[in-house]
Write a protein that holds these residues in place. Structure first.
Motif, PDB file in Angstrom:
ATOM      1  N   ALA A  57       4.173  -4.221  -6.332  1.00 49.72           N
ATOM      2  CA  ALA A  57       3.959  -3.520  -4.750  1.00 49.72           C
ATOM      3  C   ALA A  57       3.015  -3.605  -4.764  1.00 49.72           C
ATOM      4  CB  ALA A  57       4.205  -2.082  -4.976  1.00 49.72           C
ATOM      5  N   THR A  58       2.853  -3.594  -3.121  1.00 42.88           N
ATOM      6  CA  THR A  58       1.892  -3.760  -2.354  1.00 42.88           C
ATOM      7  C   THR A  58       1.193  -2.674  -1.850  1.00 42.88           C
ATOM      8  OG1 THR A  58       2.661  -6.106  -1.995  1.00 42.88           O
ATOM      9  CG2 THR A  58       0.717  -4.829  -0.829  1.00 42.88           C
ATOM     10  N   LEU A  59       0.248  -2.133  -2.287  1.00 43.92           N
ATOM     11  CA  LEU A  59      -0.449  -0.613  -2.319  1.00 43.92           C
ATOM     12  C   LEU A  59      -1.768  -0.936  -1.151  1.00 43.92           C
ATOM     13  CD1 LEU A  59      -1.846   1.727  -4.781  1.00 43.92           C
ATOM     14  CD2 LEU A  59      -3.277   1.419  -2.599  1.00 43.92           C
ATOM     15  N   ARG A  60      -1.507   0.297   0.068  1.00 44.48           N
ATOM     16  CA  ARG A  60      -2.292   0.595   1.060  1.00 44.48           C
ATOM     17  C   ARG A  60      -2.454   2.076   1.383  1.00 44.48           C
ATOM     18  NH1 ARG A  60      -2.557  -4.260   0.775  1.00 44.48           N
ATOM     19  NH2 ARG A  60      -2.401  -5.623   1.930  1.00 44.48           N
ATOM     20  N   VAL A  61      -4.289   2.417   1.228  1.00 44.96           N
ATOM     21  CA  VAL A  61      -4.553   3.814   1.338  1.00 44.96           C
ATOM     22  C   VAL A  61      -4.647   3.783   3.508  1.00 44.96           C
ATOM     23  CG1 VAL A  61      -5.387   3.892  -0.580  1.00 44.96           C
ATOM     24  CG2 VAL A  61      -6.775   3.195   1.081  1.00 44.96           C
ATOM     25  N   THR A  62      -4.463   5.165   3.555  1.00 42.85           N
ATOM     26  CA  THR A  62      -4.630   5.315   5.146  1.00 42.85           C
ATOM     27  C   THR A  62      -5.171   6.007   5.410  1.00 42.85           C
ATOM     28  OG1 THR A  62      -2.969   7.253   5.157  1.00 42.85           O
ATOM     29  CG2 THR A  62      -2.242   4.949   5.270  1.00 42.85           C
ATOM     30  N   PRO A  63      -5.649   6.139   6.826  1.00 39.80           N
ATOM     31  CA  PRO A  63      -6.490   7.100   7.478  1.00 39.80           C
ATOM     32  C   PRO A  63      -5.966   8.417   7.594  1.00 39.80           C
ATOM     33  CG  PRO A  63      -6.613   5.527   8.351  1.00 39.80           C
ATOM     34  CD  PRO A  63      -5.576   4.949   7.682  1.00 39.80           C
ATOM     35  N   TRP A  64      -5.177   8.821   6.912  1.00 39.57           N
ATOM     36  CA  TRP A  64      -4.350   9.844   6.970  1.00 39.57           C
ATOM     37  C   TRP A  64      -4.418  10.473   5.338  1.00 39.57           C
ATOM     38  CZ3 TRP A  64      -1.899   5.404   9.286  1.00 39.57           C
ATOM     39  CH2 TRP A  64      -2.038   5.400  10.146  1.00 39.57           C
ATOM     40  N   ARG A  65      -4.917   9.918   5.114  1.00 40.29           N
ATOM     41  CA  ARG A  65      -4.880  10.484   3.694  1.00 40.29           C
ATOM     42  C   ARG A  65      -3.945  10.467   2.662  1.00 40.29           C
ATOM     43  NH1 ARG A  65      -8.867  14.596   5.387  1.00 40.29           N
ATOM     44  NH2 ARG A  65     -11.070  13.988   4.912  1.00 40.29           N
ATOM     45  N   THR A  66      -3.161   8.632   2.626  1.00 44.06           N
ATOM     46  CA  THR A  66      -1.507   8.537   2.062  1.00 44.06           C
ATOM     47  C   THR A  66      -1.625   7.750   1.083  1.00 44.06           C
ATOM     48  OG1 THR A  66      -0.459   8.381   4.248  1.00 44.06           O
ATOM     49  CG2 THR A  66       0.180   9.831   3.702  1.00 44.06           C
ATOM     50  N   VAL A  67      -0.743   7.354   0.999  1.00 40.27           N
ATOM     51  CA  VAL A  67      -0.577   5.854   0.063  1.00 40.27           C
ATOM     52  C   VAL A  67       0.958   5.357   0.293  1.00 40.27           C
ATOM     53  CG1 VAL A  67      -0.746   4.670  -2.140  1.00 40.27           C
ATOM     54  CG2 VAL A  67      -2.145   6.449  -2.026  1.00 40.27           C
ATOM     55  N   VAL A  68       0.363   4.453   0.914  1.00 40.82           N
ATOM     56  CA  VAL A  68       1.394   3.327   1.484  1.00 40.82           C
ATOM     57  C   VAL A  68       1.934   2.607   0.580  1.00 40.82           C
ATOM     58  CG1 VAL A  68       2.871   1.485   2.911  1.00 40.82           C
ATOM     59  CG2 VAL A  68       1.639   4.253   3.763  1.00 40.82           C
ATOM     60  N   LEU A  69       3.754   2.133  -0.026  1.00 44.20           N
ATOM     61  CA  LEU A  69       3.641   1.057  -0.988  1.00 44.20           C
ATOM     62  C   LEU A  69       4.555   0.284  -0.409  1.00 44.20           C
ATOM     63  CD1 LEU A  69       4.046   3.300  -4.420  1.00 44.20           C
ATOM     64  CD2 LEU A  69       1.939   1.728  -3.961  1.00 44.20           C
ATOM     65  N   ARG A  70       4.524  -0.604  -0.280  1.00 45.62           N
ATOM     66  CA  ARG A  70       5.522  -1.828   0.353  1.00 45.62           C
ATOM     67  C   ARG A  70       6.022  -2.792  -0.947  1.00 45.62           C
ATOM     68  NH1 ARG A  70       1.434  -4.941   3.311  1.00 45.62           N
ATOM     69  NH2 ARG A  70      -0.109  -3.911   5.228  1.00 45.62           N
ATOM     70  N   ASP A  71       7.027  -2.385  -0.812  1.00 47.41           N
ATOM     71  CA  ASP A  71       8.325  -3.648  -2.221  1.00 47.41           C
ATOM     72  C   ASP A  71       8.020  -2.645  -2.875  1.00 47.41           C
ATOM     73  OD1 ASP A  71       9.104  -4.742  -0.156  1.00 47.41           O
ATOM     74  OD2 ASP A  71       6.768  -5.918  -0.342  1.00 47.41           O
ATOM     75  N   ALA A  72       8.026  -1.400  -3.138  1.00 43.08           N
ATOM     76  CA  ALA A  72       8.116  -0.873  -4.550  1.00 43.08           C
ATOM     77  C   ALA A  72       9.040  -0.758  -5.388  1.00 43.08           C
ATOM     78  CB  ALA A  72       7.563   0.840  -4.160  1.00 43.08           C
ATOM     79  N   PRO A  73       8.857  -0.807  -7.043  1.00 41.41           N
ATOM     80  CA  PRO A  73      10.651  -0.800  -7.509  1.00 41.41           C
ATOM     81  C   PRO A  73      11.192   0.591  -7.039  1.00 41.41           C
ATOM     82  CG  PRO A  73       8.710  -0.957  -8.872  1.00 41.41           C
ATOM     83  CD  PRO A  73       8.103  -0.772  -7.708  1.00 41.41           C
ATOM     84  N   ALA A  74      12.282   1.026  -7.187  1.00 43.16           N
ATOM     85  CA  ALA A  74      13.798   1.405  -7.102  1.00 43.16           C
ATOM     86  C   ALA A  74      13.329   2.848  -7.649  1.00 43.16           C
ATOM     87  CB  ALA A  74      15.020   1.013  -7.285  1.00 43.16           C
TER      88      ALA A  74
END
Length: 372
Positions: A262-279
């Motif tokens: 997975a590719t992890l990105r934290v956001t200015p909305w205090r959330t965590v986005v995971l691209r291509d995360a396992p199912a």
């Protein structure tokens, strides 16, 4: 700190530089030293995440409203050790490079699209280690979706679009990284002692943006038209740590998911986005963070007492109890704070629920940005 005005103009003058903490410059809070680490467009690797969570010790790792990581309660030596350890991690977009240099201001980017990653890296790499860039400055790279454009950052570049200054569109277009860097240099040239573009005026900065940016490598990069952005069509998982607090267990699962691709990105909305995360990523994170609709999604808060000496109230404890009673959480974003400074207040319409010395909260609805 309030700004005064020059007699010959409208540019603010301050008696000191901004005090935004970083990896090496820390804020001394009631619970110890506070260090802040600014990811490049939110990018955080598994090794970095584990180091941050371990350094947070018994307290949670924190996300800020500018997509930064924050570690509280550090000793001086502990903070130094953490920065040294992070500088040895490496990678394409490290929190600290191998010289120990961090990014002096926040560089945020649309978290769902890889199309913005290269531009965010180029901007951050050019700024690393600079001491003339105010920590309050906010740089944003938007993929065309308008997500980070809505932050009204000091400098925003839209892929395939235009430069925005303090939320206002300009007539400047071009290569995103070169254009953003040209705008930053223009701001530095006219800012005097100002911290933000809005303090000197977007028009004044726009007029100072030239058609060329002199890179650190002594190459000149023209500000030219950029190709249309290629937006990421792959599904992503976005999860919400309550009040931006990431426990050690949650950090461990997130780091494991990154190790698994997975590719992890934290956001200015205090959330965590995971691209291509396992199912099974959502199931593994359930109970550690909010993985679905939640009353916490419109709530944020300062740290409150006892961790902040200026706070009048136990903000986070009071908010948690209000949620349990069904008295908080709704359509309008609400930011709970322990004093009139209202630290961490997000941009846009928000109800600021302010603790007073008597322990009673008062609510003030704000329609725009605040300075803290």
């Amino acid at each position: 700190m309030p700004a005064t005005r020059r007699r010959d103009g409208d540019t603010p003058v301050r008696a000191r530089p901004d005090a935004c903490p970083g990896a090496w410059r820390r804020h001394e809070a009631a619970d110890g030293a506070l260090a802040r680490f600014r990811p490049v467009g939110g990018a955080t690797g598994a090794a970095e995440l584990r180091l941050l969570a371990a350094a947070a010790d018994t307290g949670p790792l924190e996300l800020t409203s500018r997509g930064s990581w924050q570690v509280r309660g550090l000793s001086g030596q502990g903070a130094d050790d953490l920065a040294d350890d992070l500088s040895r991690v490496g990678g394409d977009a490290p929190l600290l490079d191998d010289l120990g240099r961090d990014v002096p201001c926040s560089v945020v980017a649309s978290p769902r699209s890889p199309a913005v990653d290269a531009a965010a890296r180029a901007i951050a790499d050019a700024l690393r280690g600079r001491t003339d860039v105010p920590g309050r400055l906010l740089i944003a790279v938007d993929d065309g979706s308008g997500d980070v454009l809505g932050l009204d950052a000091d400098v925003t570049v839209v892929l395939g679009g235009v430069l925005h200054l303090a939320g206002e569109p300009t007539d400047r277009t071009g290569d995103p990284a070169a254009l953003a860097l040209a705008a930053i240099e223009a701001f530095l040239a006219v800012r005097c002692d100002a911290w933000r573009v809005a303090e000197v005026g977007a028009d004044r900065v726009r007029e100072a943006v030239t058609g060329w940016y002199r890179s650190p490598g002594e190459r000149y990069q023209p500000v030219t038209a950029d190709a249309d952005p290629v937006l990421d069509a792959d599904p992503v998982l976005e999860v919400l740590p309550r009040l931006g607090e990431v426990s050690r267990d949650a950090a461990g699962v997130l780091a494991d998911l990154v190790d698994e691709g997975a590719t992890l990105r934290v956001t200015p909305w205090r959330t965590v986005v995971l691209r291509d995360a396992p199912a099974d990523a959502r199931a593994r994170l359930d109970g550690l963070v909010e993985t679905g609709p939640s009353p916490w999604s419109t709530l944020s808060a300062c740290v409150g007492a006892p961790r902040c000496a200026k706070a009048h109230t136990d903000v986070r404890g009071d908010l948690t109890r209000a949620i349990a009673r069904g008295q908080a959480g709704g359509l309008l974003p609400a930011h709970w704070v322990g004093c009139e400074r209202a630290c961490g207040t997000p941009a846009g319409p928000v109800a600021v629920v302010e603790g007073t010395p008597s322990g009673v909260y008062r609510t003030v609805v704000r329609a725009g940005r605040v300075s803290r």
